[in-house]
Structure formats: structure tokens, C-alpha cells
Design an enzyme around this catalytic site. Structure first.
Site, PDB file in Angstrom:
ATOM      1  N   GLU A  66      -4.909   1.689   2.884  1.00  6.64           N
ATOM      2  CA  GLU A  66      -5.044   0.321   4.251  1.00  6.64           C
ATOM      3  C   GLU A  66      -4.891   0.839   5.523  1.00  6.64           C
ATOM      4  O   GLU A  66      -5.107   1.072   6.774  1.00  6.64           O
ATOM      5  CB  GLU A  66      -3.957  -0.007   3.778  1.00  6.64           C
ATOM      6  CG  GLU A  66      -3.635  -1.154   4.380  1.00  6.64           C
ATOM      7  CD  GLU A  66      -3.015  -1.088   5.950  1.00  6.64           C
ATOM      8  OE1 GLU A  66      -2.855  -2.732   6.802  1.00  6.64           O
ATOM      9  OE2 GLU A  66      -2.437  -0.178   6.261  1.00  6.64           O
ATOM     10  N   GLU A  67      -3.918   2.112   5.416  1.00  4.40           N
ATOM     11  CA  GLU A  67      -4.137   3.114   6.947  1.00  4.40           C
ATOM     12  C   GLU A  67      -5.320   3.257   7.624  1.00  4.40           C
ATOM     13  O   GLU A  67      -5.502   3.649   8.306  1.00  4.40           O
ATOM     14  CB  GLU A  67      -2.505   4.042   6.967  1.00  4.40           C
ATOM     15  CG  GLU A  67      -0.938   3.402   6.704  1.00  4.40           C
ATOM     16  CD  GLU A  67      -1.178   2.299   7.618  1.00  4.40           C
ATOM     17  OE1 GLU A  67      -1.505   2.094   8.324  1.00  4.40           O
ATOM     18  OE2 GLU A  67       0.478   1.910   6.712  1.00  4.40           O
ATOM     19  N   HIS A 125       1.274  -1.496  -0.088  1.00 10.86           N
ATOM     20  CA  HIS A 125      -0.303   0.077   0.265  1.00 10.86           C
ATOM     21  C   HIS A 125       0.689   0.949   0.047  1.00 10.86           C
ATOM     22  O   HIS A 125       2.281   1.216   0.174  1.00 10.86           O
ATOM     23  CB  HIS A 125      -1.184   0.014   1.213  1.00 10.86           C
ATOM     24  CG  HIS A 125      -0.214  -0.126   2.856  1.00 10.86           C
ATOM     25  ND1 HIS A 125       0.257   1.227   3.480  1.00 10.86           N
ATOM     26  CD2 HIS A 125      -0.211  -1.435   3.784  1.00 10.86           C
ATOM     27  CE1 HIS A 125       0.981   0.771   4.141  1.00 10.86           C
ATOM     28  NE2 HIS A 125       0.736  -0.819   4.438  1.00 10.86           N
ATOM     29  N   ASP A 149       6.381   1.228   5.991  1.00  9.35           N
ATOM     30  CA  ASP A 149       4.758   1.156   6.342  1.00  9.35           C
ATOM     31  C   ASP A 149       4.347   1.843   5.158  1.00  9.35           C
ATOM     32  O   ASP A 149       4.125   2.839   5.690  1.00  9.35           O
ATOM     33  CB  ASP A 149       4.845   0.682   7.428  1.00  9.35           C
ATOM     34  CG  ASP A 149       3.362   0.266   7.985  1.00  9.35           C
ATOM     35  OD1 ASP A 149       2.754  -0.173   6.707  1.00  9.35           O
ATOM     36  OD2 ASP A 149       2.290   0.876   8.822  1.00  9.35           O
ATOM     37  N   HIS A 156       3.863   3.189  12.506  1.00 12.65           N
ATOM     38  CA  HIS A 156       2.963   4.503  13.501  1.00 12.65           C
ATOM     39  C   HIS A 156       3.330   5.330  14.149  1.00 12.65           C
ATOM     40  O   HIS A 156       2.576   5.841  14.376  1.00 12.65           O
ATOM     41  CB  HIS A 156       1.466   2.959  13.803  1.00 12.65           C
ATOM     42  CG  HIS A 156       0.631   2.474  12.649  1.00 12.65           C
ATOM     43  ND1 HIS A 156      -0.539   1.939  12.671  1.00 12.65           N
ATOM     44  CD2 HIS A 156       1.194   2.325  11.092  1.00 12.65           C
ATOM     45  CE1 HIS A 156      -0.575   1.689  12.084  1.00 12.65           C
ATOM     46  NE2 HIS A 156       0.394   1.715  11.392  1.00 12.65           N
ATOM     47  N   ASP A 213      -0.543   4.423   0.979  1.00 15.79           N
ATOM     48  CA  ASP A 213      -0.918   5.376   2.137  1.00 15.79           C
ATOM     49  C   ASP A 213       0.175   4.915   3.352  1.00 15.79           C
ATOM     50  O   ASP A 213       0.392   3.974   3.520  1.00 15.79           O
ATOM     51  CB  ASP A 213      -1.979   5.396   2.214  1.00 15.79           C
ATOM     52  CG  ASP A 213      -2.756   4.032   2.821  1.00 15.79           C
ATOM     53  OD1 ASP A 213      -2.005   2.956   2.234  1.00 15.79           O
ATOM     54  OD2 ASP A 213      -3.013   3.862   3.496  1.00 15.79           O
TER      55      ASP A 213
END
Length: 449
Positions: free
Chosen positions: A150-151, A86, A119, A415, A88
Site C-alpha cells: 500500500e505504501e 496493510h 500505519d 509517514h 508494509d
């Protein structure tokens, strides 16, 4: 195979440069002000895949963020492999806490720092490196699917899978969005906890009251909420909600000192729960209070608060049902609300857990590819967090074999602030994927399918 490993090394400098360009794009779909950046990111990914040799590259959307689908047809009789990542990323948080600008990739001590370096823009880089190492002509069909939300919980993924099913159909699905046991030992993720969350609100009064006049006679909402939230765990920190599912976890050694190092647990703070670390992380439910709305300390006064609310996040062990677990949590809250306070529970997101039967020739080929690329036997691990979209892929393509891999490691801090990618892990992950494509396509005279 030795030549293929060398070709991965040859393409990595250009792949890293492409990764750094992607990291500079602030593709935070959760921020409406930066959605144009997500669209720019999709265009950049599309351009990279076209230049890599994919003939059919499309930017698609089904009411959500733009995703990219790129296809290289399979030779006659060969399988098709879907490679997922992903583009994003999570919001960067307080940029002042970063040691370098969050959207300017910066190398320090063999790690590349920046939001999305790992990520999951490194997942895109892994797929590019593996494809380029094969000269743009691997012995299998390759479809790359790069999602854009996805996030944010992949809200339009099911629609994407349904609308573009023919484009995305594959025999093997490689999802590069997980982590590794260490920077030296790879992992195959074979189980993931699911997710269920809700917002709970308690009310005791129709207006605030002077605490000196009525304190000790009528309950305030914040005290009710604190007591209610405390009922979710026993004195050892185990989840105290009845009727939740527990699974079994792999027998791996996760010593207390590693827990403390990996998490930043402060001196004197104990672990919670019972059972092995692997059981608690991968195979048991957990409940976390992730937010509270009430009067701030700065605005507090001697007033009984009439209403207060909190958001509760629950992780569901593999084999459990997220909806049933949310129902069990709701019953617990209803039964444990003290002093007759009024309770409102508003259901939130659901994501089903997933367990993979990682046996058979495809997984044998993956493990052999990992052994050759990393020089170590891969560890079958679970993931304590949730990747709910894996269950979506399983529902859409029930016959496909799903491999969950990744380029993260315990120091990645996905994150969080100062997210980073270990550059040696990127090389080993890309090498393993290139080797896997070769084996799935019949390297050494045989095919895994």
C-alpha cells in the site's frame, strides 16, 4: 454487548504483544534490500490469523508484494465482512531523528512509538482483537485481507482483486487505514482526495554558460522553472490551474490554533488558500512541489544551468477525475512556460478520489458501535490525502458497503519520524469493530443487512 467489550479488554495485552512483534519486522517494500522482510512480515501475519482461528489462510501475490487472505465462513443467512489492513510500512527516514529506534516499539505517555505502530500494523491488531473477542466465531463471515504494498501505491492490487475475487467478495468492507478526529472522538471517513503527479523539465540551453558572460541575455533553466512553478498558485495560495473540480465539505470546526498545533506551523507562517480548513483539506484541489533536480548549492558555480526539473503532486477533490486534472495541469504548464523555454511533462501516478454515501443501516450500525465504544458521536470527515485503492474496491465490489475507519489520530505522525499509536485509541477502535461485527450479525435480534 457489555460482555463483548470486556472480552476486547481481555485480549488486548496479547494483541499488543503481537503488534510489537510485527513492528520489529522492517517491512519496507519500497526498499529492494528489505523485500525479504516484507515476505517475513506476510508469514508472521499469516501465522497470527491461523492461530486466531481462521481455517483458510493464504499468502498470495500477483507480481507484487505478498498479501494475506484469511477466511472464516459466514453462518447460514449471515453477511460476510471484509477487514482490510496493510503490513508494509514507509521507510523510517533518518533514524537519528527518532527518539527511540524506529523498529523497536517503545511506550511513552500512553503511546507506542515505532514505524508501523499505527500505519498500518495497528489495523491488523484491530482486526485480530475484534475476531479474538468473538472467540474466533463471530456471527458473520469474516475475511481478512492484509496487503503488502500500500505504501508503494498498491500497483498489483487490481490484479489481486481480480484473481481472488471469489475469496474477497463481501457485503461490507471495513478499511482500517484512516484516522480519527482526536484521541477521544472517532471518525468515519466519507471522502478522500485523489492523486495525480508528473515530472516537469525545462531546458533553455544545450550546454551551461558562464553567468558573467551571458547572464541577462539568455535565460537559465532554474529561473524558468521557478517562475513556472510560482504560476501554480495565486497570491493567497489558492491553486491557479483552470478547470479543476471543487466539492463540498462537512461543516466542522477546525480552529487556527489546532491547525498550528497539528502541523507544527512555525511562528509567523500563515495558512494558504481561502475557505474553511475542512474545504481546503477535503474538498478543494491542492498542488505541491515535492522535489527539484538541479545543481546543489555545494556544487554550484557561476554557470547558467541548461536544464532543471521538478516533481509536482496534485490532490484531486472528490467528484473530480484524476486523468482530466493531470491534463489540465499539463495545459497550464504549457501555457505558462516563460521565454519560450522547452518543456517536457512526464505523467506519473493517478489515483481516483472517492466519496461515500454513508447512509443506511450499515452506517447506522457503525455509528452506534462507535458511540458505544468511544462514548462520543463519530464525526464524518474527509481525508486530504489519498487512498486510491478504495476506488479499486468499489469497482471490484460495487454492491458492497465500504466503511473507512482507522486507529490514527492527529499526533500519530504517520509517514514521519516518531510515528506512534495511542493505546487508548487502539482499544476503542477494536471495541467498535467487535461491536460492529455483532450488530451486522444480528445482535439484539436484528441485522443491518
Amino acid at each position: 454487548m457489555t460482555d463483548l467489550i470486556a472480552r476486547v479488554r481481555d485480549v488486548l495485552p496479547a494483541v499488543r504483544a503481537d503488534l510489537e512483534d510485527l513492528v520489529r519486522i522492517e517491512s519496507v517494500w519500497a526498499d529492494p534490500a528489505r523485500r525479504d522482510e516484507v515476505r517475513r512480515s506476510a508469514q508472521a501475519v499469516s501465522k497470527l490469523l491461523s492461530e486466531a482461528g481462521f481455517d483458510d489462510v493464504r499468502i498470495v501475490a500477483e507480481g507484487g508484494a505478498p498479501a494475506v487472505i484469511a477466511r472464516h465462513p459466514a453462518p447460514p443467512g449471515a453477511p460476510t465482512v471484509l477487514l482490510y489492513a496493510h503490513h508494509d510500512v514507509q521507510p523510517e527516514g533518518d533514524a537519528r531523528q527518532w527518539h527511540s529506534p524506529p523498529f523497536e516499539p517503545t511506550e511513552r505517555d500512553g503511546r507506542l512509538y515505532g514505524r508501523g505502530t499505527a500505519d498500518d500494523k495497528a489495523g491488523i491488531a484491530t482486526h485480530l482483537a475484534a475476531f479474538r473477542a468473538h472467540g474466533g466465531n463471530p456471527p458473520v463471515g469474516v475475511t481478512v485481507f492484509v496487503e503488502g504494498e500500500e505504501e508503494s501505491g498498491s500497483p498489483s492490487l487490481a490484479r489481486l482483486l481480480a484473481a481472488h475475487r471469489d475469496l474477497l467478495a463481501a457485503d461490507v468492507i471495513v478499511i482500517a487505514d484512516s484516522d480519527n478526529w482526536s484521541t477521544e472522538t472517532p471518525s468515519l471517513t466519507v471522502s478522500l482526495r485523489g492523486l495525480a503527479d508528473c515530472v516537469v523539465e525545462v531546458a533553455t540551453l544545450d550546454h551551461g554558460l558562464h553567468s558573467g558572460m551571458w547572464g541577462g541575455v539568455v535565460p537559465d533553466a532554474l529561473t524558468v522553472l521557478v517562475r513556472l512553478l510560482a504560476s501554480l498558485h495565486d497570491d493567497d495560495g489558492n491553486v491557479a490551474v483552470a478547470g479543476l473540480h471543487q466539492a463540498t465539505a462537512a461543516d466542522v470546526d477546525y480552529p487556527p490554533e489546532r491547525v498550528r498545533t497539528d502541523t507544527g506551523l512555525l511562528d509567523g507562517v500563515d495558512e494558504i488558500g481561502s475557505g474553511t480548513v475542512a474545504q481546503r483539506l477535503w474538498a478543494k484541489p491542492s498542488i505541491t512541489v515535492i522535489g527539484i533536480d538541479t545543481t546543489s548549492v555545494a556544487q554550484s558555480s557561476n554557470t547558467l544551468i541548461p536544464r532543471a526539473r521538478a516533481k509536482i503532486s496534485m490532490r484531486v477533490a472528490p467528484g473530480g477525475d484524476a486523468g482530466e486534472h493531470l491534463a489540465a495541469l499539463t495545459r497550464h504548464l504549457e501555457q505558462h512556460t516563460p521565454w519560450g523555454a522547452q518543456l517536457t511533462v512526464t505523467p506519473g501516478d493517478l489515483g481516483e478520489p472517492y466519496a461515500i454515501d454513508a447512509s443506511g443501516p450499515v452506517y447506522d450500525a457503525a455509528r452506534e458501535s462507535f458511540r458505544q465504544a468511544w462514548g462520543h458521536e463519530p464525526v464524518d470527515t474527509g481525508v486530504g490525502g489519498s487512498i486510491p485503492f478504495i476506488a479499486e474496491f468499489a469497482r471490484a465490489f460495487p454492491e458492497a458497503k465500504i466503511l473507512v475507519t482507522g486507529v490514527e489520530d492527529p499526533d500519530t505522525q504517520a509517514h514521519s519520524i516518531n510515528e506512534s499509536l495511542h493505546l487508548g485509541v487502539l482499544e476503542r477502535a477494536a471495541t467498535a469493530e467487535a461491536l460492529l461485527l455483532a450488530r451486522l450479525g444480528g445482535a439484539n435480534g436484528s441485522t443491518a443487512l
